[in-house]
Scaffold this motif. Structure first.
Motif, PDB file in Angstrom:
ATOM      1  N   ARG A 257       0.869  -1.175   0.000  1.00  0.00           N
ATOM      2  CA  ARG A 257       0.000   0.000   0.000  1.00  0.00           C
ATOM      3  C   ARG A 257       0.907   1.226   0.000  1.00  0.00           C
ATOM      4  N   LEU A 258       0.882   1.954  -1.107  1.00  0.00           N
ATOM      5  CA  LEU A 258       1.680   3.165  -1.232  1.00  0.00           C
ATOM      6  C   LEU A 258       0.878   4.385  -0.817  1.00  0.00           C
ATOM      7  N   TYR A 259       1.563   5.332  -0.195  1.00  0.00           N
ATOM      8  CA  TYR A 259       0.993   6.636   0.116  1.00  0.00           C
ATOM      9  C   TYR A 259       1.797   7.669  -0.681  1.00  0.00           C
ATOM     10  N   ALA A 260       1.099   8.469  -1.480  1.00  0.00           N
ATOM     11  CA  ALA A 260       1.781   9.459  -2.321  1.00  0.00           C
ATOM     12  C   ALA A 260       1.076  10.800  -2.219  1.00  0.00           C
ATOM     13  N   CYS A 261       1.802  11.837  -2.595  1.00  0.00           N
ATOM     14  CA  CYS A 261       1.277  13.203  -2.560  1.00  0.00           C
ATOM     15  C   CYS A 261       1.995  14.000  -3.643  1.00  0.00           C
ATOM     16  N   HIS A 262       1.565  15.243  -3.845  1.00  0.00           N
ATOM     17  CA  HIS A 262       2.304  16.137  -4.729  1.00  0.00           C
ATOM     18  C   HIS A 262       3.709  16.352  -4.159  1.00  0.00           C
ATOM     19  N   ARG A 263       4.668  16.554  -5.015  1.00  0.00           N
ATOM     20  CA  ARG A 263       6.061  16.653  -4.586  1.00  0.00           C
ATOM     21  C   ARG A 263       6.272  17.734  -3.519  1.00  0.00           C
ATOM     22  N   PRO A 264       5.651  18.921  -3.622  1.00  0.00           N
ATOM     23  CA  PRO A 264       5.898  19.942  -2.593  1.00  0.00           C
ATOM     24  C   PRO A 264       4.994  19.839  -1.368  1.00  0.00           C
ATOM     25  N   ALA A 265       4.105  18.856  -1.299  1.00  0.00           N
ATOM     26  CA  ALA A 265       3.168  18.756  -0.173  1.00  0.00           C
ATOM     27  C   ALA A 265       3.924  18.508   1.132  1.00  0.00           C
ATOM     28  N   HIS A 267       3.499  16.300   3.594  1.00  0.00           N
ATOM     29  CA  HIS A 267       3.518  14.971   4.209  1.00  0.00           C
ATOM     30  C   HIS A 267       4.962  14.476   4.363  1.00  0.00           C
ATOM     31  N   ALA A 268       5.321  14.137   5.576  1.00  0.00           N
ATOM     32  CA  ALA A 268       6.709  13.752   5.879  1.00  0.00           C
ATOM     33  C   ALA A 268       7.012  12.349   5.369  1.00  0.00           C
ATOM     34  N   ASP A 269       8.217  12.182   4.844  1.00  0.00           N
ATOM     35  CA  ASP A 269       8.687  10.870   4.383  1.00  0.00           C
ATOM     36  C   ASP A 269       9.004  10.004   5.602  1.00  0.00           C
ATOM     37  N   THR A 270       8.378   8.824   5.665  1.00  0.00           N
ATOM     38  CA  THR A 270       8.591   7.932   6.813  1.00  0.00           C
ATOM     39  C   THR A 270       9.867   7.109   6.708  1.00  0.00           C
ATOM     40  N   GLY A 271      10.492   7.075   5.533  1.00  0.00           N
ATOM     41  CA  GLY A 271      11.672   6.241   5.318  1.00  0.00           C
ATOM     42  C   GLY A 271      11.349   4.833   4.873  1.00  0.00           C
ATOM     43  N   ALA A 272      10.062   4.460   4.893  1.00  0.00           N
ATOM     44  CA  ALA A 272       9.681   3.085   4.546  1.00  0.00           C
ATOM     45  C   ALA A 272       9.921   2.782   3.072  1.00  0.00           C
TER      46      ALA A 272
END
Length: 414
Positions: A257-265, A267-272
Motif C-alpha cells: 500500500r503506497l501513500y503518495a502526494c504532490h512533490r511539494p506537499a 507529508h513527511a517521508d517515513t523512510g519506509a
C-alpha cells in the motif's frame, strides 16, 4: 519475410527483450462462457510476461483493448469475499483517523467496483465518488448508496471531474494499478485530481512476493503490469508525485500500500519507501538473471500439480474446485487441466454460476453442490483467501474430504 517488431515498455518506452515467464496461450481470464455457447469457439492470446532492463517493470504485451477486458457485464464483484470487505472496512477506519477525513472531505476511489469500500465512507458521512468502467458493478454500487461515475480513469477523466468541481482529499485505488494499459496516463490523472495537500493510496500485489511465492497464476491479461517499488518510483516522479510511505499487506499473497502526494506537499517521508527499495535491490530486482530464473520454478509447479491430479483420478477419487477466480483460470489453462480432472468449480457469485470457465470449459455451480456430490478433494483456486474458504467448507471433513492448495506447490490440507 518480415521480422516482428520488438515491443516497447509501457512505462519508459525502452525495448523489451527479456522474458520473465511464458505461460503460452490463454483466454481472457474473466471471459466466462454462457452454457448455451458451449459449442462455440473462443480467442486465446499469448500470456508472455517480459521485464524492462531500463526501468524493471514486468509487463504483458497489449493483446486486447481494455474496454473488452472490462466489459459492462463484468463478472468480478468484490463484495463476495467476506475477508476483503473486512480489509476495506479496516482501511477506511485507519485512513480516516490518520488524515482527519470527515464531512468536509472528498474521497474518490478509482475502480470502485460494486462499492465494497466506499460504502463504509458513506456510512461514516464522508462525501465520496466511485469511478468504475463496468456498468453492472457500478449499478450495484449505486444500490449501496455510493455515487458512481462510469468511466475509465486517466488524465482526460480527471480533468473532466476537476472541471465539474471535484477534487480529492483522498484518492485511492485498490488492485487497479496493474490493470491499466497506460500507467503514465493513469498516475498522471491522479496528479490532476488530487488537492495540493491531498493523499493517494494504492494497493497492488508486490512483484517480490509474487516471485518468492511462485504466484505465477496472478499473471493474466487483465493485469498489464507486475509491480515493484523500483519500477514505480520513476512513474510517480514523472507525474510530479512523491511516495512518502509504504506498507506491506498480506492480501493477494502479499501486497503493497503506497501513500503518495504532490512533490511539494507537507507529508513527511517515513523512510519506509527507501527501506523497501533497498530490500528489492538485495533480492536482485535490478538484475535480469533474477527474473530469468522464475520460469523454471513455474514449470516445476505445473508438473507437480498435474502429477497429483493424475494420481488421484487414476485411484478413482473425485475432485472439485472452489472459486471461479481469474488466477484459477490462468492456473488451469497453463497446466492443461480440464473437466477430465476437475468435475466442476463452485463460486458464491451468482453471476458466474451456470457459466463455463474460459478455455477449460469446466462448469461453475453454486457452493451447495459440494454437499450433494461429496468430492474427495477440493482444489482451492483463490489460494489468497484459503483460510476463509476452508472455514466455509469445513464440513467436507465429515466424509473424509481434503483441501488442496496449488501455490506455491500443491499442498493437501486434511
Amino acid at each position: 519475410m518480415t521480422t516482428a517488431a520488438v515491443p516497447a515498455c509501457r512505462a519508459c518506452g525502452a525495448a523489451l527483450r527479456d522474458t520473465f515467464v511464458d505461460l503460452g496461450l490463454s483466454p481472457v481470464s474473466n471471459a466466462f462462457i454462457p452454457a448455451d455457447r458451449a459449442r462455440t469457439g473462443e480467442m486465446f492470446y499469448p500470456l508472455h510476461a517480459q521485464v524492462c532492463r531500463a526501468c524493471w517493470l514486468v509487463q504483458l504485451e497489449d493483446v486486447e483493448r481494455a474496454e473488452n477486458l472490462f466489459p459492462d457485464d463484468y463478472v468480478y464483484f468484490s463484495s463476495y469475499s467476506t475477508s476483503w470487505l473486512e480489509h476495506a472496512r479496516r482501511y477506511v477506519t485507519a485512513v480516516s483517523a490518520r488524515f482527519g477525513l470527515g464531512p468536509h472531505s472528498q474521497v474518490v476511489e478509482v475502480a470502485s467496483n460494486d462499492g465494497y469500500l466506499l460504502q463504509y465512507f458513506v456510512q461514516a458521512g464522508v462525501p465520496c465518488l466511485g469511478v468504475e468502467p463496468t456498468a453492472n458493478t457500478a449499478r450495484a454500487a449505486r444500490e449501496k448508496g455510493v455515487p458512481t461515475r462510469e468511466a475509465f480513469f486517466g488524465v482526460a477523466t480527471a480533468r473532466q471531474l476537476l472541471a465539474e468541481g471535484c477534487q480529492a482529499d483522498l484518492l485511492l485505488g485498490n488492485n487497479v494499478l496493474a490493470h491499466v494499459p497506460d500507467i503514465n496516463d493513469f498516475v498522471g490523472g491522479m496528479a490532476v485530481l488530487l488537492k495540493p495537500e491531498g493523499v493517494i493510496t494504492l494497493e497492488f500485489p508486490h512483484l517480490l512476493r509474487l516471485m518468492e511465492g511462485n504466484q505465477f497464476d496472478t499473471i493474466y491479461h487483465e493485469h498489464f503490469s507486475y509491480l515493484s517499488l523500483i519500477a514505480l518510483l520513476p512513474v510517480f516522479d514523472r507525474a510530479g508525485l512523491r511516495v512518502f510511505d509504504v506498507e506491506t499487506l498480506p492480501t493477494h499473497g502479499g501486497s503493497l500500500r503506497l501513500y503518495a502526494c504532490h512533490r511539494p506537499a507537507s507529508h513527511a517521508d517515513t523512510g519506509a519507501a527507501g527501506a523497501l527499495v533497498a530490500r528489492e535491490e538485495a533480492a536482485g530486482l535490478r538484475r535480469v538473471e533474477t527474473y530469468a530464473a522464475f520460469d523454471a520454478k513455474v514449470r516445476e509447479t505445473k508438473r507437480a500439480l498435474v502429477e497429483f491430479l493424475i494420481t488421484q483420478t487414476r485411484a478413482g477419487r473425485r475432485i472439485a474446485a472452489y472459486g471461479a477466480a481469474a488466477k484459477g483460470n490462468t492456473l488451469l489453462n497453463y497446466c492443461g487441466i480440464r473437466a477430465d480432472f476437475i468435475d466442476y468449480v463452485v463460486d458464491r457469485n451468482p453471476v458466474k454460476q451456470g457459466m463455463l470457465l474460459p478455455g477449460t470449459r469446466i462448469p461453475v455451480l453454486a457452493p451447495e453442490r459440494i454437499a450433494e456430490t461429496r468430492p474427495d478433494y477440493l482444489l482451492i483456486l483463490p489460494w489468497n483467501i484459503k483460510d476463509e474458504i476452508i472455514g466455509q467448507m469445513a464440513f467436507i471433513r465429515e466424509w473424509g474430504g481434503k483441501f488442496v492448495v496449488p501455490i506455491p506447490r500443491p499442498e493437501v490440507i486434511a
